[in-house]
Design a protein around this motif. Sequence first.
Motif, PDB file in Angstrom:
ATOM      1  N   PRO A  75       0.816  -1.226   0.000  1.00 34.26           N
ATOM      2  CA  PRO A  75       0.000   0.000   0.000  1.00 34.26           C
ATOM      3  C   PRO A  75       0.843   1.266   0.000  1.00 34.26           C
ATOM      4  O   PRO A  75       0.364   2.318  -0.411  1.00 34.26           O
ATOM      5  CB  PRO A  75      -0.840  -0.116   1.271  1.00 34.26           C
ATOM      6  CG  PRO A  75      -0.314  -1.273   2.021  1.00 34.26           C
ATOM      7  CD  PRO A  75       0.597  -2.065   1.168  1.00 34.26           C
ATOM      8  N   ALA A  76       2.103   1.173   0.435  1.00 34.75           N
ATOM      9  CA  ALA A  76       2.959   2.359   0.438  1.00 34.75           C
ATOM     10  C   ALA A  76       3.227   2.835  -0.981  1.00 34.75           C
ATOM     11  O   ALA A  76       3.578   3.984  -1.205  1.00 34.75           O
ATOM     12  CB  ALA A  76       4.271   2.047   1.142  1.00 34.75           C
ATOM     13  N   ALA A  77       3.048   1.932  -1.957  1.00 41.06           N
ATOM     14  CA  ALA A  77       3.335   2.292  -3.346  1.00 41.06           C
ATOM     15  C   ALA A  77       2.291   3.250  -3.906  1.00 41.06           C
ATOM     16  O   ALA A  77       2.516   3.894  -4.918  1.00 41.06           O
ATOM     17  CB  ALA A  77       3.393   1.029  -4.199  1.00 41.06           C
ATOM     18  N   ARG A  78       1.135   3.350  -3.242  1.00 39.74           N
ATOM     19  CA  ARG A  78       0.071   4.218  -3.761  1.00 39.74           C
ATOM     20  C   ARG A  78       0.551   5.642  -3.985  1.00 39.74           C
ATOM     21  O   ARG A  78       0.184   6.300  -4.928  1.00 39.74           O
ATOM     22  CB  ARG A  78      -1.096   4.273  -2.774  1.00 39.74           C
ATOM     23  CG  ARG A  78      -1.958   3.056  -2.802  1.00 39.74           C
ATOM     24  CD  ARG A  78      -3.172   3.301  -1.923  1.00 39.74           C
ATOM     25  NE  ARG A  78      -3.645   2.054  -1.367  1.00 39.74           N
ATOM     26  CZ  ARG A  78      -4.648   1.967  -0.507  1.00 39.74           C
ATOM     27  NH1 ARG A  78      -5.259   3.055  -0.080  1.00 39.74           N
ATOM     28  NH2 ARG A  78      -5.043   0.807  -0.053  1.00 39.74           N
ATOM     29  N   GLU A  79       1.402   6.113  -3.057  1.00 39.34           N
ATOM     30  CA  GLU A  79       1.837   7.503  -3.145  1.00 39.34           C
ATOM     31  C   GLU A  79       2.887   7.705  -4.224  1.00 39.34           C
ATOM     32  O   GLU A  79       3.071   8.787  -4.722  1.00 39.34           O
ATOM     33  CB  GLU A  79       2.408   7.970  -1.801  1.00 39.34           C
ATOM     34  CG  GLU A  79       1.355   8.229  -0.739  1.00 39.34           C
ATOM     35  CD  GLU A  79       0.977   6.960   0.013  1.00 39.34           C
ATOM     36  OE1 GLU A  79       1.539   5.885  -0.312  1.00 39.34           O
ATOM     37  OE2 GLU A  79       0.116   7.039   0.898  1.00 39.34           O
ATOM     38  N   TYR A  80       3.616   6.656  -4.527  1.00 39.54           N
ATOM     39  CA  TYR A  80       4.758   6.820  -5.418  1.00 39.54           C
ATOM     40  C   TYR A  80       4.412   6.660  -6.894  1.00 39.54           C
ATOM     41  O   TYR A  80       5.078   7.184  -7.747  1.00 39.54           O
ATOM     42  CB  TYR A  80       5.835   5.780  -5.087  1.00 39.54           C
ATOM     43  CG  TYR A  80       6.575   6.080  -3.828  1.00 39.54           C
ATOM     44  CD1 TYR A  80       7.519   7.088  -3.795  1.00 39.54           C
ATOM     45  CD2 TYR A  80       6.327   5.357  -2.679  1.00 39.54           C
ATOM     46  CE1 TYR A  80       8.208   7.368  -2.627  1.00 39.54           C
ATOM     47  CE2 TYR A  80       7.014   5.631  -1.509  1.00 39.54           C
ATOM     48  CZ  TYR A  80       7.952   6.634  -1.488  1.00 39.54           C
ATOM     49  OH  TYR A  80       8.638   6.908  -0.351  1.00 39.54           O
ATOM     50  N   ARG A  81       3.404   5.873  -7.149  1.00 42.13           N
ATOM     51  CA  ARG A  81       3.255   5.457  -8.527  1.00 42.13           C
ATOM     52  C   ARG A  81       2.400   6.406  -9.332  1.00 42.13           C
ATOM     53  O   ARG A  81       1.472   7.024  -8.842  1.00 42.13           O
ATOM     54  CB  ARG A  81       2.685   4.057  -8.593  1.00 42.13           C
ATOM     55  CG  ARG A  81       1.431   3.902  -7.775  1.00 42.13           C
ATOM     56  CD  ARG A  81       1.053   2.472  -7.714  1.00 42.13           C
ATOM     57  NE  ARG A  81       0.826   1.996  -9.055  1.00 42.13           N
ATOM     58  CZ  ARG A  81       1.132   0.794  -9.446  1.00 42.13           C
ATOM     59  NH1 ARG A  81       1.680  -0.036  -8.616  1.00 42.13           N
ATOM     60  NH2 ARG A  81       0.888   0.406 -10.662  1.00 42.13           N
ATOM     61  N   GLU A  82       2.768   6.491 -10.579  1.00 38.60           N
ATOM     62  CA  GLU A  82       1.928   7.228 -11.494  1.00 38.60           C
ATOM     63  C   GLU A  82       1.440   6.253 -12.522  1.00 38.60           C
ATOM     64  O   GLU A  82       2.216   5.630 -13.220  1.00 38.60           O
ATOM     65  CB  GLU A  82       2.733   8.339 -12.153  1.00 38.60           C
ATOM     66  CG  GLU A  82       2.300   9.685 -11.658  1.00 38.60           C
ATOM     67  CD  GLU A  82       3.147  10.745 -12.281  1.00 38.60           C
ATOM     68  OE1 GLU A  82       2.905  11.053 -13.458  1.00 38.60           O
ATOM     69  OE2 GLU A  82       4.046  11.256 -11.603  1.00 38.60           O
ATOM     70  N   ARG A  83       0.157   6.112 -12.586  1.00 40.70           N
ATOM     71  CA  ARG A  83      -0.378   5.115 -13.457  1.00 40.70           C
ATOM     72  C   ARG A  83      -0.603   5.689 -14.842  1.00 40.70           C
ATOM     73  O   ARG A  83      -1.118   6.780 -14.986  1.00 40.70           O
ATOM     74  CB  ARG A  83      -1.720   4.689 -12.885  1.00 40.70           C
ATOM     75  CG  ARG A  83      -1.884   3.256 -13.100  1.00 40.70           C
ATOM     76  CD  ARG A  83      -3.100   2.750 -12.462  1.00 40.70           C
ATOM     77  NE  ARG A  83      -2.701   1.601 -11.686  1.00 40.70           N
ATOM     78  CZ  ARG A  83      -3.421   1.095 -10.739  1.00 40.70           C
ATOM     79  NH1 ARG A  83      -4.540   1.669 -10.405  1.00 40.70           N
ATOM     80  NH2 ARG A  83      -3.031   0.035 -10.120  1.00 40.70           N
TER      81      ARG A  83
END
Lengths: 325, 399
Positions: free
Chosen positions: B297-305
């Motif tokens: 869930p920490a990846a939510r902030e990092y990723r740009e879809r």
Amino acid sequence: MLLEVRDLHVEFHTRDGVAKAVNGVNYSVAEGETLAVLGESGSGKSVTAQAIMGILDTPPGRISGGEILFKDRDLLKLGADERRTVRGREMAMIFQDALSSLNPVLSVGDQLGEMFVVHRGMSRKDARAKAVELMDRVRIPAARERVGDFPHQFSGGMRQRIMIAMAMALEPSLIIADEPTTALDVTVQAQVMDLLAELQRELDMGLILITHDLGVVADVADKIAVMYAGRIVETSPVHAIYEAPAHPYTKGLLRSIPRLDQKGQELYAIKGLPPNLLHIPPGCAFHPRCPQAREVCRTDVPPLYTVDAERRSACHFWKETLDER
Amino acid sequence: MSADHAGRHGTSAGSVLLSEGREPGPARPHAGGDPILEVRGLAKHYPLTQGILFKKQIGAVKAVDGVDFDLAEGETLGIVGESGCGKSTVAKMLVHLEPPTGGAIRYKGEDVTQLSGRALKAVRRNIQMVFQDPYTSLNPRMTVGDIIGEPYEIHPEVAPRGSRRQKVQDLLDVVGLNPEYINRYPHQFSGGQRQRIGIARGLALNPEIIVADEPVSALDVSVQAQVVNLLDRLQAEFSLSFVFIAHDLSIVRHISDRVGVMYLGRIVEIGTDEEIYDHPTHPYTQALLSAVPVPDPAAREYRERIILHGDVPSPAAIPSGCRFRTRCWKAQERCALEVPLLAVPAALRDVRTPARHDSACHFAEDTRVVPPAGLLETPEPEDAPPPPPRDDGEEGTTP
């Protein structure tokens, strides 16, 4: 609380004996909240959802105990007619396989419009206009031209949008999505999950997302319930569980998935197989596969221990599991 | 690096795709060894006909439309792509279950598509397949022993009649099943166990190449890891070369040395796992990677879809020029006119990073879409210099 499932038990009577599909499940969903129910095939995640929706095949299925409180009413005490007014209007379900869930001989517009004719008593003409509006809302291109098309004329992603449109039609307060993107390709899956999340926010609905995909859960869920052999083994807010699982099964699952961002060594594999529901092991159902099982696990069914204010774990040794990373 | 292919390529029958005379520079062989399999311009076109009495062809479904790659000895080549991209058709052509309509498949330098009779039979022994669905790929009326031993009926030279039972039991042991299960039927096994039976059948003839088409996608997560590990172990033990076809990008990275990405019948980008996952240069690969849900869930902030719009075009009406242009956010006029070749893109020819690999895009550029591994594994806030905004207030209402 929008929905509260309390100590639900469901069993199936088969020729070979009684299969205990759901053995005392507890979970709750609030307005605007997303609960992910994670489990492998046979863990009871879909059966629980069917019991909530009231679409369980009875017989062979039978709800043998528990309560399903929806807006403070126990759905299991309602008659069939009352139940029907809840279904569709107040809670709706999205299934995995859109092609087999849609009627192949009715146009999409007729199927969407039917909701308004039956539940709202609209005329066919008004219902058709509503159907176009819904298709626009789930971003199906050229909705006006395509409203008369049949399900087979749409692609998989578009069909799943139609399923979502149908579930949203009467603006229910709870949506249950059973593996809504499992049959879709990753790029389409991303589109559909985004759409679902957006509509959920807009309508402030509760969402129960049933899945086996730890990636999808991490992406959208607020909290998570992990099921194994018909029981919940761990519930937690989503961030905490990925950082430090409090049940060996959850831990094993998280360690057994390969990662996209690095190559990694040999995968961790949970040994053995999921149990046969006709012969669930005594004590903790996970003990034959558990690396830290001890004597007490073979005899005593672990209750849901309180880990902290928001977390529960059905493991006698949850503290150990949590500490040992 | 790919110059040594130029000569051989000239003789290839796969001229279906080449509109320009430029060296297309297909996959470079992996550092591991010589290519055991060379695929050039492989194509499968299914005719579309009209009329009952006088059938005439009105078009073709171009399921596979010019695929080039090499498979080195002992290497695992992963092929990823979405449904309908032609990856399973490639698998079927490799094991000769489906005759190609164009191109060449060279096994140790010999074009398999031109062989017949005894010579073909000898080659087929060395290229075996593991199927996706362990429920439909095993005959329910045959015992496990008969299923795994059936290849010996066709190739009796591999195991003399008397030794077959022992061989089958050895194979069961190798794939982690009890050798005493030899007389059981497929329905007595779970999905993961059935997949092991399918793998044992694939190994029966001591092949050099195994083509595995989605071998774990029908299995539960906890069982998937067991089968992936088994495949890993077998490859080392029997020095197999693998063509591993799957749609799950994480599993492909785990198991593959090199990865090819397919879109609408072509490989659009190919390279080592690091080149493809950490330095993708083709927009389709970037979109595909960015869409994979990361189990953190920490990846939510990092990723740009990168959300692609629309659906994959029909393989019966492939867009002109670059076949991805209808969904590409970078597409320009040139993309509609010129077919991009699978080669190191001009703009990246001089870079010294892993971005320098074959990619069929006119406007290729290195864009990382998967957050680097270390980034997500620092839960302590003092370790991570720019702490991401964890709760945007949205989750504040969670009870």
